[in-house]
Design a protein around this motif. Structure first.
Motif, mmCIF file in Angstrom:
data_model
loop_
_atom_site.group_PDB
_atom_site.id
_atom_site.type_symbol
_atom_site.label_atom_id
_atom_site.label_comp_id
_atom_site.label_asym_id
_atom_site.label_seq_id
_atom_site.Cartn_x
_atom_site.Cartn_y
_atom_site.Cartn_z
ATOM 1 N N GLY A 373 18.614 -28.976 -24.473
ATOM 2 C CA GLY A 373 20.022 -28.662 -24.640
ATOM 3 C C GLY A 373 20.299 -28.008 -25.976
ATOM 4 O O GLY A 373 19.384 -27.561 -26.677
ATOM 5 N N VAL A 374 21.587 -27.943 -26.350
ATOM 6 C CA VAL A 374 22.001 -27.341 -27.612
ATOM 7 C C VAL A 374 21.828 -28.393 -28.695
ATOM 8 O O VAL A 374 22.596 -29.366 -28.771
ATOM 9 C CB VAL A 374 23.462 -26.875 -27.532
ATOM 10 N N ALA A 375 20.825 -28.227 -29.553
ATOM 11 C CA ALA A 375 20.500 -29.282 -30.503
ATOM 12 C C ALA A 375 19.720 -28.719 -31.683
ATOM 13 O O ALA A 375 19.262 -27.579 -31.679
ATOM 14 C CB ALA A 375 19.683 -30.379 -29.813
ATOM 15 N N CYS A 376 19.616 -29.560 -32.724
ATOM 16 C CA CYS A 376 18.706 -29.369 -33.839
ATOM 17 C C CYS A 376 18.983 -28.070 -34.601
ATOM 18 O O CYS A 376 20.095 -27.536 -34.588
ATOM 19 C CB CYS A 376 17.267 -29.448 -33.329
ATOM 20 N N ALA A 379 20.677 -25.074 -32.842
ATOM 21 C CA ALA A 379 22.119 -25.212 -32.628
ATOM 22 C C ALA A 379 22.903 -24.857 -33.892
ATOM 23 O O ALA A 379 23.940 -24.174 -33.829
ATOM 24 C CB ALA A 379 22.444 -26.637 -32.185
ATOM 25 N N ALA A 380 22.413 -25.309 -35.030
ATOM 26 C CA ALA A 380 23.099 -25.004 -36.286
ATOM 27 C C ALA A 380 23.043 -23.509 -36.593
ATOM 28 O O ALA A 380 24.007 -22.928 -37.097
ATOM 29 C CB ALA A 380 22.470 -25.807 -37.419
ATOM 30 N N ILE A 381 21.926 -22.884 -36.285
ATOM 31 C CA ILE A 381 21.804 -21.439 -36.502
ATOM 32 C C ILE A 381 22.739 -20.682 -35.573
ATOM 33 O O ILE A 381 23.413 -19.719 -35.983
ATOM 34 C CB ILE A 381 20.349 -20.996 -36.304
ATOM 35 N N ALA A 382 22.798 -21.103 -34.307
ATOM 36 C CA ALA A 382 23.677 -20.433 -33.347
ATOM 37 C C ALA A 382 25.136 -20.531 -33.770
ATOM 38 O O ALA A 382 25.910 -19.570 -33.628
ATOM 39 C CB ALA A 382 23.477 -21.041 -31.956
ATOM 40 N N VAL A 392 26.128 -10.632 -31.919
ATOM 41 C CA VAL A 392 24.881 -11.073 -31.299
ATOM 42 C C VAL A 392 25.214 -12.155 -30.275
ATOM 43 O O VAL A 392 25.806 -13.182 -30.619
ATOM 44 C CB VAL A 392 23.883 -11.605 -32.346
ATOM 45 N N HIS A 393 24.818 -11.931 -29.043
ATOM 46 C CA HIS A 393 25.162 -12.855 -27.954
ATOM 47 C C HIS A 393 24.062 -13.892 -27.765
ATOM 48 O O HIS A 393 22.908 -13.547 -27.501
ATOM 49 C CB HIS A 393 25.355 -12.085 -26.648
ATOM 50 N N PRO A 394 24.382 -15.186 -27.888
ATOM 51 C CA PRO A 394 23.356 -16.233 -27.708
ATOM 52 C C PRO A 394 23.261 -16.696 -26.253
ATOM 53 O O PRO A 394 24.280 -16.883 -25.579
ATOM 54 C CB PRO A 394 23.867 -17.365 -28.594
ATOM 55 N N VAL A 395 22.052 -16.878 -25.786
ATOM 56 C CA VAL A 395 21.795 -17.459 -24.463
ATOM 57 C C VAL A 395 20.852 -18.639 -24.671
ATOM 58 O O VAL A 395 19.787 -18.487 -25.278
ATOM 59 C CB VAL A 395 21.157 -16.442 -23.498
ATOM 60 N N TRP A 396 21.233 -19.797 -24.153
ATOM 61 C CA TRP A 396 20.422 -21.009 -24.321
ATOM 62 C C TRP A 396 19.538 -21.261 -23.118
ATOM 63 O O TRP A 396 19.966 -21.057 -21.971
ATOM 64 C CB TRP A 396 21.334 -22.229 -24.532
ATOM 65 N N VAL A 397 18.309 -21.676 -23.370
ATOM 66 C CA VAL A 397 17.404 -22.112 -22.304
ATOM 67 C C VAL A 397 17.581 -23.614 -22.154
ATOM 68 O O VAL A 397 17.320 -24.375 -23.087
ATOM 69 C CB VAL A 397 15.934 -21.783 -22.643
ATOM 70 N N VAL A 398 18.036 -24.029 -20.976
ATOM 71 C CA VAL A 398 18.336 -25.440 -20.743
ATOM 72 C C VAL A 398 17.899 -25.801 -19.329
ATOM 73 O O VAL A 398 18.073 -25.022 -18.385
ATOM 74 C CB VAL A 398 19.851 -25.725 -20.898
ATOM 75 N N THR A 399 17.304 -26.971 -19.173
ATOM 76 C CA THR A 399 16.893 -27.434 -17.855
ATOM 77 C C THR A 399 18.111 -27.588 -16.953
ATOM 78 O O THR A 399 19.243 -27.728 -17.425
ATOM 79 C CB THR A 399 16.168 -28.783 -17.945
ATOM 80 N N ALA A 400 17.859 -27.597 -15.653
ATOM 81 C CA ALA A 400 18.962 -27.754 -14.705
ATOM 82 C C ALA A 400 19.693 -29.068 -14.933
ATOM 83 O O ALA A 400 20.929 -29.141 -14.835
ATOM 84 C CB ALA A 400 18.419 -27.680 -13.276
ATOM 85 N N ALA A 401 18.959 -30.114 -15.251
ATOM 86 C CA ALA A 401 19.582 -31.417 -15.488
ATOM 87 C C ALA A 401 20.444 -31.398 -16.737
ATOM 88 O O ALA A 401 21.498 -32.042 -16.798
ATOM 89 C CB ALA A 401 18.521 -32.499 -15.597
ATOM 90 N N GLY A 402 19.997 -30.679 -17.771
ATOM 91 C CA GLY A 402 20.742 -30.652 -19.022
ATOM 92 C C GLY A 402 21.911 -29.691 -19.019
ATOM 93 O O GLY A 402 22.784 -29.780 -19.892
ATOM 94 N N GLY A 409 31.577 -23.113 -21.737
ATOM 95 C CA GLY A 409 31.428 -21.709 -22.108
ATOM 96 C C GLY A 409 30.078 -21.318 -22.650
ATOM 97 O O GLY A 409 29.884 -20.164 -23.040
ATOM 98 N N THR A 410 29.112 -22.257 -22.670
ATOM 99 C CA THR A 410 27.787 -21.940 -23.191
ATOM 100 C C THR A 410 27.013 -21.105 -22.176
ATOM 101 O O THR A 410 26.755 -21.560 -21.056
ATOM 102 C CB THR A 410 26.997 -23.223 -23.492
#
Length: 750
Positions: A373-376, A379-382, A392-402, A409-410
């Protein structure tokens, strides 16, 4: 047949799990020029199946229970071919394999006794998987051609590496005269022994780097249990082979390595009862010492450690480490599964197409803790990126469960999906606190930022190699290939900078800017501290102690190291325990029954399970003190200049099995408790926050909070995303000029 066939295919054994019909059907469906087929059919099922192919095949009925040796001997006695190929009834032959073998054998010089060829493997899950033998066979054949253009044979002493081929009689054909000369030795139910011995006895061998056999692996659960005598026979097999190789140093050395490797694998994977395992280990240890070649050197790293334990007959130590690594194996297995899937995706068309498109300079991919998820630090850099470089557009890699837990809006992608590979292929910036899959291509012009997720006390990277508990399941070559993709590596202190350079040697640039996730320890105010305590349910005026132990490589799962109910009771009603298990464990921090004292304390709010609470930085802001063991949270929490107590009941074991970079007992950030009684004493007196504790904490902060001053994320964004010169970045404030977030006591008073 009126003329002598070149090859006799001897199919032997019972009709195990009904695989024989397919084998005989495939043989009958293709021309068998220069080949005869003899079926040594064991039992009624095999006989009935084989008799359907008379007169094309010769059938030799054998009684139920006849062993492999007897079946092979019966088939060989009837065979008339110049070459013999033994095929077990459970296995298979690729289309045209007999013809390929016969034609190749016909062109060999009369000095060749054994023809080696490649094979494929099949299981109940998959079929025709390539074997590891093909490249070795191809190299041997090329070497032979270049050295002696007019010949097609090899001496084993010059190519002892061929002993490393999978020991099957099915992946080699033997000259009939050679077999009969050595039939007494080769007629054994121990097929691997016969396969090795055939090579050791041969004057010359030849190689055919072409799959001509299918080794079908039956599920172990479907086979009879292996007896202790069969386990011990592995050691006896190799000792007999080493006797056979006496006086041949090259072959002897290879066989010795194979013996040690197979014994260790069997001990580690076979699941033997304890008494059988110990006896097996003892016999293997004796053989390893007695048979060790003169001048033999153990390999470096983990394998060398394992072999050393075997030679020392250190069964108990080996078993302890073996049990210790179960959790890591599960974690690494999940990672390896991801790698295999990623490898498949690399070859997928959408990824190839995306790689052909231009790099998007306004796209950044973020990931943390294996897509949790969005962490650590990411996350602070984003967050800082959104302030300083909103283009700069951020896209997060997150598991389906997370994904369901993401802030509204993430923008995110789920690993393995089409868009996942598209953004990884096109993004200019890739930011992670672990690593992206091996399959991710480092494109020219892209920037890979490794943020890490803690200051290292325990050994990391290549430094884990001498520690079996830490290194188990790690592919260090693959690790280095991932590290070579890094452009930048973030560091919180000069200790980390040195350790990262040592553990991850590559050309990446160290950004000595501090950990962005720790900025909040200097930017948060009294209102934020009060708010998080309120969310957690910590009443005003109560002391909150955060207990955050780390993961143990030598344990299979979460093991509470404290009696939390007793501790909470002894600390009194004015103290709240915030208990957080390491993220490697998916279960609750301390399972308990509904009627247990701990459950009752949870109901009253005196123990709060915060294992699933994110971000962890908020837990630190809420806590009056931290109790931990060897977790890197101590380095981050030290920024707050609040009391830290170390509970180190297993320091010697942890240091020995995991490896550490410094002696925490001598350089702790506060008082050290080696048992619960001492921990209770520290927390129920002023020892947790007295002058001595403050002095230790100050020394610890000077060393490990070197670059953390509240502006780390800004420095990273300006340097990496905006391309600013290092010299123009905000300088790191000296420690004495920094003002940490107010303590809970100060926040309440303000």
């Amino acid at each position: 047949m009126s003329e002598t066939p070149e090859l006799s295919v001897i199919v032997h054994g019972p009709n195990v799990q009904d695989h024989l019909p397919a084998l005989l059907g495939s043989l009958d469906a293709h021309p068998l020029t220069g080949t005869e087929v003899i079926v040594a059919a064991v039992g009624d099922w095999a006989r009935e199946t084989a008799e359907r192919h008379i007169p094309a095949f010769t059938v030799l009925p054998l009684p139920e229970g006849a062993g492999d040796a007897a079946a092979r001997a019966a088939g060989a006695a009837r065979a008339s071919g110049r070459w013999l190929h033994f095929v077990r009834a459970k296995d298979g032959l690729p289309p045209g394999a007999p013809r390929t073998i016969a034609e190749h054998a016909a062109g060999l010089p009369g000095t060749v006794d054994v023809l080696l060829f490649d094979h494929v493997r099949s299981t109940w899950r998959a079929s025709a998987l390539p074997s590891p033998d093909g490249p070795r066979l191809a190299r041997a054949e090329r070497s032979d051609r270049s050295d002696r253009a007019d010949r097609a044979d090899l001496a084993l002493d010059d190519s002892a590496g061929l002993l490393r081929l999978t020991p099957l009689l099915g992946n080699r054909a033997v000259r009939a005269g050679f077999w009969r000369t050595h039939e007494r030795l080769l007629t054994t139910d121990d097929e691997p022994f016969a396969a090795y011995a055939a090579l050791l006895l041969a004057d010359r061998v030849a190689c055919l780097p072409h799959p001509a056999y299918e080794d079908r692996r039956l599920r172990p659960e479907s086979l009879p249990p292996i007896t202790p005598e069969q386990r011990y026979a592995l050691v006896e097999r190799y000792e007999a082979l080493l006797d056979l190789a006496a006086g041949r140093p090259a072959a002897y050395a290879v066989l010795y390595d194979l013996m040690v490797r197979d014994c260790l694998r069997t001990f580690a994977r076979a699941g033997m009862p304890d008494d059988v395992a110990r006896e097996f280990f003892r016999r293997a240890s004796l053989a390893a010492r007695r048979r060790r070649p003169d001048g033999h050197r153990r390999p470096a790293g983990l394998e060398g450690v394992r072999r050393s334990l075997l030679e020392e007959d250190a069964c108990t130590r080996y078993r302890t480490l073996q049990a210790a690594n179960r959790t890591r194996r599960r974690v690494r297995s999940a990672v390896r599964t991801g790698r295999r899937r990623a490898g498949t995706r690399v070859r997928a068309l959408q990824y190839r197409r995306a790689l052909a498109e231009p790099v998007d300079p306004h796209l950044a991919v973020f990931s943390a803790y294996w897509a949790r998820g969005v962490a650590c630090n990411p996350a602070a850099i984003a967050a800082e990126l959104a302030r300083l470089a909103p283009g700069v557009h951020p896209v997060w890699v997150v598991t389906a469960a997370g994904a369901a837990l993401l802030p509204p809006g993430t923008d995110h992608v789920v690993p393995g999906t089409r868009r996942y590979w598209e953004v990884l292929a096109r993004a200019k910036y890739l930011v992670n606190n672990v690593n992206f899959p091996d399959a991710v291509v480092k494109r020219p012009g892209t920037v890979h930022l490794q943020t890490h997720h803690g200051t290292p006390l325990k050994r990391m990277g290549l430094d884990q190699m001498p520690y079996p508990a830490a290194a188990r399941g790690l592919d260090f070559q693959a690790l280095l290939e991932r590290v070579d993709k890094w452009d930048y590596s973030i560091s919180a202190n000069s200790h980390s900078t040195r350790m990262w350079q040592r553990a991850y040697p590559s050309r990446h640039l160290s950004l000595d800017h501090g950990y962005p996730r720790n900025d909040v320890y200097y930017t948060a105010g009294a209102q934020e501290v009060r708010a998080v305590r309120e969310r957690l349910g910590v009443p005003p005026g109560h002391r909150a102690v955060l207990y955050a132990p780390t993961h143990r490589d030598y344990e299979a799962g979460w093991t509470p190291r404290l009696d939390l109910a007793a501790l909470a009771d002894q600390l009194g009603e004015e103290t709240i325990l915030l208990v957080r298990a390491h993220y490697f464990y998916e279960t609750a921090a301390s399972p308990s029954s509904p009627s247990s004292p701990l459950t009752a304390l949870r109901r009253t709010g005196r123990v709060i399970d915060v294992s699933s609470y994110d971000p962890v930085e908020e837990l630190c802001l809420a806590a009056d003190a931290l109790v931990t063991d060897y977790s890197s949270i101590m380095f981050d929490y030290a920024n707050l200049d609040r009391p830290i107590v170390i509970h180190a009941d297993d320091w010697e074991t942890y240091r020995t099995t995991r490896g550490v970079y410094f002696d925490l007992m001598a350089e702790a950030p506060g008082p050290v408790a080696r048992d619960q009684a001492r921990l209770t004493e520290i927390l129920t007196t002023d020892a947790w926050r007295d002058e001595r504790a403050a002095k230790a904490r100050a020394a610890f902060r000077r060393r490990f909070c070197e670059y953390d001053d509240g502006r780390a994320a800004e420095r990273v964004v300006r340097r990496v995303f905006l391309g600013e010169d290092e010299r123009t970045l905000p300088p790191v404030l000296p420690l004495e000029e920094r003002t940490p977030a107010p303590s809970p006591e100060e926040a309440t008073a303000s």
